[in-house]
Design an enzyme around this catalytic site. Structure first.
Site, PDB file in Angstrom:
ATOM      1  N   THR A   1      -8.213  -2.319   7.944  1.00 48.57           N
ATOM      2  CA  THR A   1      -8.665  -1.024   7.443  1.00 48.57           C
ATOM      3  C   THR A   1      -9.895  -0.555   8.186  1.00 48.57           C
ATOM      4  O   THR A   1     -10.556  -1.317   8.877  1.00 48.57           O
ATOM      5  CB  THR A   1      -8.958  -1.079   5.938  1.00 48.57           C
ATOM      6  OG1 THR A   1      -8.946   0.249   5.430  1.00 48.57           O
ATOM      7  CG2 THR A   1     -10.282  -1.713   5.625  1.00 48.57           C
TER       8      THR A   1
ATOM      9  N   LYS B   1      -7.558   4.386   0.308  1.00 49.84           N
ATOM     10  CA  LYS B   1      -8.561   3.348   0.051  1.00 49.84           C
ATOM     11  C   LYS B   1      -9.893   3.949  -0.405  1.00 49.84           C
ATOM     12  O   LYS B   1     -10.936   3.319  -0.335  1.00 49.84           O
ATOM     13  CB  LYS B   1      -8.761   2.520   1.313  1.00 49.84           C
ATOM     14  CG  LYS B   1      -7.458   1.903   1.808  1.00 49.84           C
ATOM     15  CD  LYS B   1      -7.580   1.409   3.214  1.00 49.84           C
ATOM     16  CE  LYS B   1      -6.212   1.114   3.788  1.00 49.84           C
ATOM     17  NZ  LYS B   1      -6.261   0.848   5.217  1.00 49.84           N
TER      18      LYS B   1
ATOM     19  N   GLY C   1     -15.238   3.463  -1.141  1.00 47.00           N
ATOM     20  CA  GLY C   1     -14.219   3.039  -0.194  1.00 47.00           C
ATOM     21  C   GLY C   1     -14.224   1.527  -0.151  1.00 47.00           C
ATOM     22  O   GLY C   1     -15.275   0.902  -0.322  1.00 47.00           O
TER      23      GLY C   1
ATOM     24  N   SER D   1     -12.071  -3.705   9.875  1.00 47.56           N
ATOM     25  CA  SER D   1     -11.952  -4.094  11.282  1.00 47.56           C
ATOM     26  C   SER D   1     -12.301  -2.962  12.232  1.00 47.56           C
ATOM     27  O   SER D   1     -12.811  -3.203  13.318  1.00 47.56           O
ATOM     28  CB  SER D   1     -10.544  -4.606  11.568  1.00 47.56           C
ATOM     29  OG  SER D   1      -9.588  -3.639  11.201  1.00 47.56           O
TER      30      SER D   1
END
Length: 176
Positions: free
Chosen positions: A5, A37, A49, A128
């Site tokens: 994500t 998200k 988030g 990431s």
């Protein structure tokens, strides 16, 4: 670092936006392209988030929402109490997630190691693709007058071009 994500929040003055990509990955396989998200809490005054395990993230969102209610929308106090619980509770301690939490006043990164961090520049990136999104957002903030929502969108698009765990199905919310 959490894979799968990218969540980015940008603040300029009283304006703050937070967004995320829609990709959900299991191992090396994309299993969902349009996940959301980003969640609004406390009468849409707080936006969160999350990155990490979905189940863990939702468990933490529920607990954070309860802390917001307990502390009447004070996200700093709620985040500090959640981090304290997260670090000391035997079950919570095992949850793998990061939260980016924003309201009109604060932008906070909340981790399971007990961290509650308010960045100096108002930019938070987790997941990431977070470092790529942060770099893009910093450049856009320095060299343009784009509104924060547009900065988040463009920085997430750039991150999606670089990070294999990030896609360009982007969802962005602003605190209003």
């Amino acid at each position: 670092m959490f894979k799968a994500t990218t969540i980015l929040s940008v603040r300029r003055g009283d304006n703050v936006a937070i967004g995320g990509d829609g990709q959900v990955t299991l191992g090396n396989t994309v299993v969902k392209h349009k996940a959301n998200k980003i969640r609004k809490l406390y009468d849409d005054k707080v936006i969160v988030g999350f990155a990490g395990s979905a189940a863990d993230s939702f468990a933490l969102l529920e607990r954070f929402s309860a802390k917001l209610e307990q502390y009447q929308g004070n996200i700093l106090k709620g985040a500090l109490e959640l981090a304290k619980d997260w670090r000391t509770d035997k079950v919570l301690r095992k949850l793998e997630s990061l939260l980016a939490v924003v309201d009109k006043k604060y932008s906070l990164l909340v981790s399971g190691t007990g961290d509650v961090i308010e960045p100096d520049d108002g930019i938070i990136g987790i997941g990431s693709g977070g470092p790529y999104a942060i770099a893009a957002a910093k450049s856009l903030m320095m060299h343009t007058d784009l509104p924060v929502k547009k900065v988040v969108e463009e920085a997430l698009k750039i991150s999606a071009e670089i990070c294999i765990y990030t896609n360009d199905n982007i969802h962005v919310e602003e605190v209003s």
